[in-house]
Design an enzyme around this catalytic site. Structure first.
Site, short mmCIF file in Angstrom:
data_model
loop_
_atom_site.label_atom_id
_atom_site.label_comp_id
_atom_site.label_asym_id
_atom_site.label_seq_id
_atom_site.Cartn_x
_atom_site.Cartn_y
_atom_site.Cartn_z
CG ASP A 407 47.72 36.78 35.52
OD1 ASP A 407 48.12 37.77 35.60
OD2 ASP A 407 46.70 36.13 35.78
CG ASN A 408 44.09 38.28 34.02
OD1 ASN A 408 44.08 37.02 34.24
ND2 ASN A 408 43.88 39.40 34.71
#
Length: 736
Positions: A407-408
């Site tokens: 998600d990063n």
């Protein structure tokens, strides 16, 4: 002539933030992806949600299957909310809570600025949540590169003159303006970028309302389900004035709870906000792909509980898009699950298709795929290439992200979500910058592998669509493509799509290798690609640094002054092994290289000197073999060796930073701002200036003795140093 004048007028026009141009609806994510069913349109969000059911923005919940985002307004208030019990008591406590929240929402419209009566958005104010707002920083480079048409008024004058040594001395500071429009532009900036006021379409218009993204992801290798923008809200999207195909989202980080906050407060602390504010622009200066910084606004009266009680701060960051690999995982994750405040929805293949159609288009990746042609394969490979180039920059410049969860990882290949990051000090290939990473999953050495892992996750999410496109002979799937597909058919598509796995891994590995080699050659002042560079130059150099505990960046900066002529000083009878007889010039140079250690008492100088002589001998031969590459620049092959050395030195000093955003520097700056914001913001401004110009000879580098330096130059020199030994290898936590 008329056209050029018109263009000049357009590019030189300035707008206060509440009148900043908005991109057309076809270029807005919210008009191309699927909104949360509870916030279906900007108009209904503004007129219904904010006034009647505002808690829907603040309660953790799973979005419906096909939804990509939720409209959310900034709401920087302490959480849990301090809602006083009503007197007298009421029967409908839910309605009372909704009213309490609604009374604090930004729903009170203000007229547009008098100079911009046709501004596309209106500024909406909140009542009952007044709090002091302190402008801590504005990024000159972020402003210049991304939103040069934004009028910040006298913001820089209010911050004060950048200084490391005279932060308490206001003499010579620029003075805040007394012109009403200038002051209003600065105040406008502070109100909007602090989350105190919200920009939305005027009544009757459905063009715009702020939003937060839904995404899922793998965290430290484990599936975490729905995550999403738990404390980030995109508040504007503006076109770049000189490039109509480029736009920037303005996103507030730390502006309060969203539906994706789970049990967190949605806020950010001053400490972590300063770290991201500085590093975004430092990375840009190093030409490593990154999101950008615009402003920092402290909320000094808003306490935030972390390991200790800290104060809140709102960071404004910018990017063409904040979409992540986790956005795709949200629509086809590995498992479905549910737990209090979170979980993961069932796969939604139509949501996956809609997202991919947007991402492949001109507003995100710009792949140029013809209408009707398959795009799934190209999306995965392009995201892989972009992130491979990004991580190559990390490795070449010793940057460690610390939390490379899926998600990063940006679909644009931008460094995003700066948390417990660090730049390498003493070289350690296994260094872990995040003390939460007990297993070393995201250690420096493994960062390229983690990008491969993230790209595999993207492929896994898109695999059924890629397989379906292959079945269609390379044509794109259409709306409802998987509605009637059996589970067996989806598995068949998925298996076919995952045949791309080896190619994805190869693309990441090859792209990383090529880009890393290109950057390392630049750092070493080399112009010609040689297939043996990795084995004969790069690896042996890093082995010397690691085995003798030498500083990564200081070594490269020192190598800029190396000349092959120094090697001629080695006595011809001396074997270039462990203890060579080194003449004064070369001895002095190697002493400078060995001076980049924090522990000289532990250094085996004889062994280290021998290893350096061997490496420099190879490096010197490689330099001398490039004489032809310098021809055509006024330096012919076989002549002008001194001029070539000077030219190479200039090029190396232009890519090897003198100033590095080290952990001790960050901690010192944070401490100064926390203790006294008025003086600390001037130190912050100077460190930002140094981070944006890292190749300058700060502190009179190599030119002045300590006694000749001014007070400011002495501080610059100190800030370019290794710092206190106890701060070397300093680890941060994910808490921010």
């Amino acid at each position: 002539m008329r056209a050029s004048l018109s263009r000049l007028t357009m590019t030189s026009a300035k707008f206060p933030i509440s009148a900043l141009p908005l991109v057309p609806k076809p270029q807005l994510l919210i008009h191309n992806l699927t909104p949360d069913t509870h916030t279906p349109t900007p108009n209904s969000f503004r007129t219904n949600v904010l006034t009647e059911t505002p808690s829907i923005q603040r309660r953790p919940r799973l979005l419906s299957g096909p939804c990509h985002f939720s409209h959310v307004s900034p709401f920087p208030i302490s959480f849990p909310y301090d809602i006083e019990a009503p007197i007298p008591a009421v029967d409908n406590k839910g309605a009372y809570i909704e009213k309490w929240l609604a009374d604090r929402e930004a729903v009170h419209p203000q007229p547009p600025p008098s100079a911009h009566p046709n501004a596309p958005l209106r500024k909406y104010y909140a009542k009952n949540r007044d709090q002091p707002l302190d402008l801590i920083g504005v990024s000159e480079t972020g402003l210049r590169d991304c939103v040069p048409h934004l009028d910040v008024g006298d913001a820089f004058a209010v911050i004060g003159a950048p200084s490391l040594s005279s932060e308490f001395d206001e003499e010579g500071d620029p003075q805040p303006s007394e012109v009403g429009e200038v002051v209003e532009a600065r105040q406008d900036l502070i109100e909007v970028l602090s989350g105190h006021a919200t920009l939305m379409s005027p009544e009757g218009s459905d063009d715009f309302a702020p939003w937060s993204l839904r995404y899922s992801g793998h965290q430290f290798g484990s599936w975490a389900g729905q995550l999403g923008d738990g404390r980030a809200v995109t508040i504007h999207v503006t076109p770049h004035p000189t490039n109509p195909d480029l736009s920037y989202e303005l996103q507030l980080k730390g502006s309060g709870r969203t539906p994706f906050s789970r049990t967190a407060d949605g806020l950010a602390v001053l400490r972590s906000s300063i770290r991201e504010y500085l590093c975004s622009e430092a990375m840009q200066a190093l030409q490593i792909p990154t999101t950008r910084s615009l402003s920092l606004i402290s909320l000094p009266a808003l306490p935030v509980q972390r390991e200790r009680v800290e104060t809140a701060c709102v960071l404004t960051r910018m990017a063409p898009s904040f979409l992540r690999i986790g956005c795709f995982e949200a629509f086809n994750g590995p498992t479905n699950m549910f737990f209090f405040g979170g979980g993961q929805q069932k796969p939604d293949y139509e949501g996956l298709r809609v997202l991919g159609e947007w991402v492949k288009g001109r507003n995100v990746l710009g792949l140029g795929v013809r209408d009707g042609e398959g795009w799934g394969r190209e999306v995965v490979l392009e995201v892989a290439r972009r992130n491979a180039r990004m991580v190559a920059g990390w490795q070449a410049y010793g940057f460690m992200h610390g939390v490379i969860n899926t998600d990063n990882v940006s679909v644009l290949g931008l460094t995003i979500d700066y948390g417990p990051y660090a730049f390498m000090d003493v070289f350690d290939s296994f260094h872990i910058c995040n003390h939460t990473d007990e297993g070393g999953r995201y250690a420096y050495k493994y960062q390229p592998n983690m990008i491969i892992y993230a790209c595999r996750a993207l492929l896994d999410a898109l695999a059924p669509l890629i397989g379906a496109e292959a079945e269609l002979g390379g044509k794109a799937v259409s709306a409802g493509w998987a509605e009637d597909a059996s589970p067996e058919k989806v598995k068949e598509w998925t298996k076919k799509g995952q045949e791309l796995r080896e190619e994805v891994e190869r693309v990441v590995q090859e792209t990383t290798s090529v880009e890393y080699g290109r950057l390392m050659r630049k750092r070493l002042g080399l112009r010609r690609q040689d297939p043996t560079d990795e084995s004969t130059l790069f690896k042996p150099l890093l082995q010397i640094l690691e085995s003798h505990k030498l500083d990564f960046h200081a070594t490269f900066r020192t190598l800029a002054s190396f000349t092959p002529a120094l090697l001629a000083q080695i006595a011809s009878t001396t074997a270039r092994t462990t203890d060579p007889l080194v003449q004064p010039g070369l001895h002095e140079f190697i002493a400078r290289l060995l001076g980049a250690t924090p522990e000289p008492e532990k250094m085996d100088f004889g062994k280290a000197t021998g290893e350096w002589v061997g490496w420099l001998d190879c490096y010197g031969a490689r330099i001398e073999g490039e004489a032809a590459e310098w021809a055509g620049e006024g330096v012919g092959e076989g002549e002008g060796e001194g001029e070539r050395d000077k030219g190479r030195g200039r090029e190396m000093r232009g890519v090897n930073p003198r100033f590095v955003l080290r952990q001790w520097v960050l901690e010192e700056v944070i401490g100064k701002v926390e203790r006294d914001a008025d003086s600390g913001k001037r130190v912050l401004a100077k460190v930002m200036h140094m981070a944006c110009n890292p190749f300058e000879p700060w502190g009179g580098e190599d030119e002045k003795d300590e006694a000749e330096l001014s007070k400011e130059e002495r501080e610059e020199r100190r800030y370019c140093g290794l710092g206190d030994k106890k701060m070397l290898g300093f680890q941060c936590s994910c808490s921010s």
